[in-house]
Design a protein around this motif. Sequence first.
Motif, PDB file in Angstrom:
ATOM      1  N   SER A 296       0.618  -1.169   0.036  1.00  0.00           N
ATOM      2  CA  SER A 296      -0.283  -0.001   0.019  1.00  0.00           C
ATOM      3  C   SER A 296       1.221   1.490   0.271  1.00  0.00           C
ATOM      4  N   ASP A 297       1.768   0.979  -1.042  1.00  0.00           N
ATOM      5  CA  ASP A 297       2.675   2.234  -1.107  1.00  0.00           C
ATOM      6  C   ASP A 297       2.203   3.880  -1.824  1.00  0.00           C
ATOM      7  N   VAL A 298       1.423   3.716  -1.118  1.00  0.00           N
ATOM      8  CA  VAL A 298       0.632   5.471  -1.708  1.00  0.00           C
ATOM      9  C   VAL A 298       2.079   6.334  -3.282  1.00  0.00           C
ATOM     10  N   GLU A 299       2.869   6.636  -2.094  1.00  0.00           N
ATOM     11  CA  GLU A 299       4.116   7.115  -2.677  1.00  0.00           C
ATOM     12  C   GLU A 299       4.425   7.180  -4.223  1.00  0.00           C
ATOM     13  N   LEU A 300       3.801   5.401  -3.978  1.00  0.00           N
ATOM     14  CA  LEU A 300       5.134   5.582  -5.212  1.00  0.00           C
ATOM     15  C   LEU A 300       3.591   5.294  -5.839  1.00  0.00           C
ATOM     16  N   LEU A 301       3.070   4.279  -5.669  1.00  0.00           N
ATOM     17  CA  LEU A 301       1.419   4.575  -6.633  1.00  0.00           C
ATOM     18  C   LEU A 301       1.438   5.921  -6.857  1.00  0.00           C
ATOM     19  N   GLU A 302       1.356   7.753  -6.419  1.00  0.00           N
ATOM     20  CA  GLU A 302       1.375   8.215  -6.739  1.00  0.00           C
ATOM     21  C   GLU A 302       2.416   8.852  -8.124  1.00  0.00           C
TER      22      GLU A 302
ATOM     23  N   LEU B 206     -14.529  -4.728 -12.992  1.00  0.00           N
ATOM     24  CA  LEU B 206     -14.640  -4.228 -12.141  1.00  0.00           C
ATOM     25  C   LEU B 206     -13.196  -3.278 -13.271  1.00  0.00           C
ATOM     26  N   VAL B 207     -13.714  -1.357 -14.069  1.00  0.00           N
ATOM     27  CA  VAL B 207     -12.419  -0.839 -13.969  1.00  0.00           C
ATOM     28  C   VAL B 207     -12.037   0.135 -13.049  1.00  0.00           C
ATOM     29  N   ASP B 208     -10.675  -0.311 -12.586  1.00  0.00           N
ATOM     30  CA  ASP B 208     -10.056   1.080 -11.806  1.00  0.00           C
ATOM     31  C   ASP B 208      -9.800   2.319 -12.510  1.00  0.00           C
ATOM     32  N   SER B 209      -9.464   3.130 -11.846  1.00  0.00           N
ATOM     33  CA  SER B 209      -9.183   4.271 -12.184  1.00  0.00           C
ATOM     34  C   SER B 209      -7.447   4.687 -11.337  1.00  0.00           C
ATOM     35  N   ARG B 210      -6.720   5.630 -11.518  1.00  0.00           N
ATOM     36  CA  ARG B 210      -6.051   6.146 -10.936  1.00  0.00           C
ATOM     37  C   ARG B 210      -6.138   6.822  -9.576  1.00  0.00           C
ATOM     38  N   ASP B 211      -6.896   6.957  -9.069  1.00  0.00           N
ATOM     39  CA  ASP B 211      -7.944   7.934  -8.119  1.00  0.00           C
ATOM     40  C   ASP B 211      -7.943   6.132  -6.779  1.00  0.00           C
ATOM     41  N   ASP B 212      -8.763   5.818  -7.946  1.00  0.00           N
ATOM     42  CA  ASP B 212      -9.271   4.520  -6.816  1.00  0.00           C
ATOM     43  C   ASP B 212      -8.278   3.164  -6.867  1.00  0.00           C
ATOM     44  N   VAL B 213      -6.832   3.688  -6.969  1.00  0.00           N
ATOM     45  CA  VAL B 213      -5.993   2.723  -6.868  1.00  0.00           C
ATOM     46  C   VAL B 213      -5.728   3.646  -5.289  1.00  0.00           C
TER      47      VAL B 213
ATOM     48  N   ASP C 111      -5.904   4.271   1.954  1.00  0.00           N
ATOM     49  CA  ASP C 111      -7.597   3.782   2.991  1.00  0.00           C
ATOM     50  C   ASP C 111      -6.574   2.928   4.330  1.00  0.00           C
ATOM     51  N   LEU C 112      -6.424   3.671   5.356  1.00  0.00           N
ATOM     52  CA  LEU C 112      -6.245   2.820   6.941  1.00  0.00           C
ATOM     53  C   LEU C 112      -6.649   1.655   7.149  1.00  0.00           C
ATOM     54  N   ARG C 113      -7.937   1.116   7.110  1.00  0.00           N
ATOM     55  CA  ARG C 113      -8.398   0.732   8.094  1.00  0.00           C
ATOM     56  C   ARG C 113      -8.322  -0.927   6.953  1.00  0.00           C
TER      57      ARG C 113
END
Length: 150
Positions: free
Chosen positions: A45-51, A67-74, A80-82
């Motif tokens: 869940s490496d947000v910085e790397l994904l961004e 299902l089709v995910d966008s950048r914002d979805d991923v 999402d910490l939970r």
Amino acid sequence: MLGLGGLVLVGLLGFEVGATAPASCLEHDTLVRLDGAWERALLDSDVELLESLLADDFRWVHNHASLVDSRDDVVGRASDLRARAEGSTSSRTQSEVSTLVLGSTGVVTGFTEVVRGGTATRYSFMRTYAEVDGRCLLLGNHTMALPDSG
């Protein structure tokens, strides 16, 4: 200033995704390392790397377009910490990885075995990377779960 995700990617690839690269990200070995970084970013869940890795118009098409995910979805799911605390994915292992390059586009194909809740699922994948102004970006990802062969 680079965070941990950016530092890991710089170490893996020798350059920062999103920065001007001294060598093309479309070379076979670099594409394979970049794609491995994608898998680890999902697992961790490496947000910085994904961004830094995902193009603004990124699309991830899952099984039969269920299902089709966008950048914002991923990025949102990784943020999402939970969900991260409850995450049941324990590994993502790639195999039979190959690359194709044409112009400023690279395609990486292969298989990923994902272990969730003790159950392994094997996926076929095809990811499209684009080199734009020296930047390496993941533009598209298509994954398909394969039926058990047993």
